[in-house]
Design a protein around this motif. Structure first.
Motif, PDB file in Angstrom:
ATOM      1  N   ILE A  86       0.836  -1.203   0.000  1.00  0.00           N
ATOM      2  CA  ILE A  86       0.000   0.000   0.000  1.00  0.00           C
ATOM      3  C   ILE A  86       0.872   1.255   0.000  1.00  0.00           C
ATOM      4  O   ILE A  86       0.617   2.209  -0.745  1.00  0.00           O
ATOM      5  CB  ILE A  86      -0.939  -0.021   1.221  1.00  0.00           C
ATOM      6  N   VAL A  87       1.917   1.262   0.807  1.00  0.00           N
ATOM      7  CA  VAL A  87       2.831   2.406   0.861  1.00  0.00           C
ATOM      8  C   VAL A  87       3.501   2.617  -0.496  1.00  0.00           C
ATOM      9  O   VAL A  87       3.709   3.755  -0.937  1.00  0.00           O
ATOM     10  CB  VAL A  87       3.882   2.208   1.969  1.00  0.00           C
ATOM     11  N   ARG A  88       3.842   1.526  -1.187  1.00  0.00           N
ATOM     12  CA  ARG A  88       4.455   1.660  -2.513  1.00  0.00           C
ATOM     13  C   ARG A  88       3.528   2.393  -3.473  1.00  0.00           C
ATOM     14  O   ARG A  88       3.958   3.297  -4.197  1.00  0.00           O
ATOM     15  CB  ARG A  88       4.796   0.284  -3.083  1.00  0.00           C
ATOM     16  N   LEU A  89       2.250   2.055  -3.472  1.00  0.00           N
ATOM     17  CA  LEU A  89       1.303   2.737  -4.342  1.00  0.00           C
ATOM     18  C   LEU A  89       1.152   4.208  -3.952  1.00  0.00           C
ATOM     19  O   LEU A  89       1.065   5.093  -4.812  1.00  0.00           O
ATOM     20  CB  LEU A  89      -0.054   2.039  -4.299  1.00  0.00           C
ATOM     21  N   LEU A  90       1.120   4.476  -2.653  1.00  0.00           N
ATOM     22  CA  LEU A  90       1.045   5.870  -2.205  1.00  0.00           C
ATOM     23  C   LEU A  90       2.294   6.638  -2.631  1.00  0.00           C
ATOM     24  O   LEU A  90       2.218   7.833  -2.969  1.00  0.00           O
ATOM     25  CB  LEU A  90       0.866   5.923  -0.686  1.00  0.00           C
ATOM     26  N   ALA A  91       3.450   5.975  -2.627  1.00  0.00           N
ATOM     27  CA  ALA A  91       4.680   6.624  -3.075  1.00  0.00           C
ATOM     28  C   ALA A  91       4.622   6.932  -4.566  1.00  0.00           C
ATOM     29  O   ALA A  91       5.124   7.972  -5.015  1.00  0.00           O
ATOM     30  CB  ALA A  91       5.884   5.734  -2.763  1.00  0.00           C
ATOM     31  N   TRP A  92       4.006   6.037  -5.348  1.00  0.00           N
ATOM     32  CA  TRP A  92       3.823   6.325  -6.770  1.00  0.00           C
ATOM     33  C   TRP A  92       2.973   7.583  -6.946  1.00  0.00           C
ATOM     34  O   TRP A  92       3.271   8.431  -7.793  1.00  0.00           O
ATOM     35  CB  TRP A  92       3.146   5.147  -7.466  1.00  0.00           C
ATOM     36  N   SER A  93       1.902   7.683  -6.157  1.00  0.00           N
ATOM     37  CA  SER A  93       1.056   8.888  -6.214  1.00  0.00           C
ATOM     38  C   SER A  93       1.874  10.126  -5.892  1.00  0.00           C
ATOM     39  O   SER A  93       1.773  11.157  -6.581  1.00  0.00           O
ATOM     40  CB  SER A  93      -0.104   8.768  -5.217  1.00  0.00           C
TER      41      SER A  93
END
Length: 268
Positions: A86-93
């Motif tokens: 989940i954090v990885r996707l937030l980092a992409w954002s």
């Protein structure tokens, strides 16, 4: 009164000033790196997954692909890995927003000003209904026609944290996709001089590509979703409705699947 034909046209835009060759080259390099780090690489991987499934002896509809899966047999490690994803996707954002901000497009400019119920929540609910209900029917038809794998949105074990993690996955997926695939990519292609229709099509095709692991139906369905979402953003410059709609669709899929699985005959 706004008609359907009006909505099919892109909204009025102020074209960016032409870029010099060095700036164009730098922008193409940035877009390539961002896509290879994020959804572009996912798209290439999904194409290989679909090819592998198509070459398997079983029909596509007899094969199953799960979206949210356990990541360890140990509960604590499973939870930790779920949160890291989940954090990885937030980092992409955050990456997409940062790069836009560095070039003069702050969150407000791409439609992420303070959300408002009338301008963001209600349209988000409407978009969720517009895409979610026909999308379910489209998936069932595509699977029955042998064009789609059987999709299990979530097969997480029934731990105390399953429900909040599924909701967090939905929010993270939504933020990453709508920020990068709509706001970031279309804004960058505008700067390169692409037309609104061309940038919309590129955005929609990218969205469809990284869903091909679900089958041809998943790819086509998400291209259609990308066309609707991208055009809405082009006409309104509001990104919150897309984020809300996408998060709601995914939440219903993740939570609803586990709640209904084995209780209704029409759900594979």
């Amino acid at each position: 009164m706004t008609t359907l034909r009006d909505w099919l046209r892109p909204g009025p835009q102020n074209p960016d000033p032409p870029l010099d060759p060095a700036a164009r080259r730098a922008l193409w390099i940035e877009i390539t790196i961002v896509l290879l780090v994020t959804f572009g690489l996912s798209g290439l991987s999904s194409i290989l997954s679909l090819l592998e499934a198509a070459l398997a002896p079983e029909p596509l509809s007899d094969q199953t692909v799960a979206l949210n899966t356990p990541r360890s047999s140990q509960e604590f490690i499973d939870l930790s890995r779920q949160l890291l994803g989940i954090v990885r996707l937030l980092a992409w954002s955050a990456l997409g927003l940062y790069l836009l901000w560095r070039s003069g497009f702050g969150p407000r400019a791409v439609g992420l000003a303070r959300p408002r119920a009338g301008r963001d929540l209600l349209p988000g609910l409407g978009l969720a209904a517009l895409i979610g209900l026909p999308g379910l029917v489209f998936y069932l038809v595509a699977r029955a026609a042998g064009l789609n794998l059987t999709v299990a949105p979530s097969i997480l074990a029934d731990h105390w944290w399953r429900l909040p993690v599924e909701v967090l996955w939905a929010i993270a997926n939504s933020g990453a996709e709508e920020i990068l695939v709509v706001a970031y990519l279309i804004t960058r292609l505008r700067s390169l001089g692409w037309s609104e229709n061309s940038s919309l099509l590129a955005s929609a095709l990218l969205r469809g590509s990284y869903h091909l692991y679900q089958g041809f139906g998943g790819g086509v369905g998400n291209v259609l979703m990308g066309l609707v979402f991208g055009r809405y953003w082009q006409r309104t410059a509001r990104l919150w409705p897309l984020v809300i709609a996408h998060a709601l669709i995914d939440t219903v899929a993740f939570v609803g699947y586990q709640a209904l699985r084995g209780h209704v005959s029409w759900l594979p």
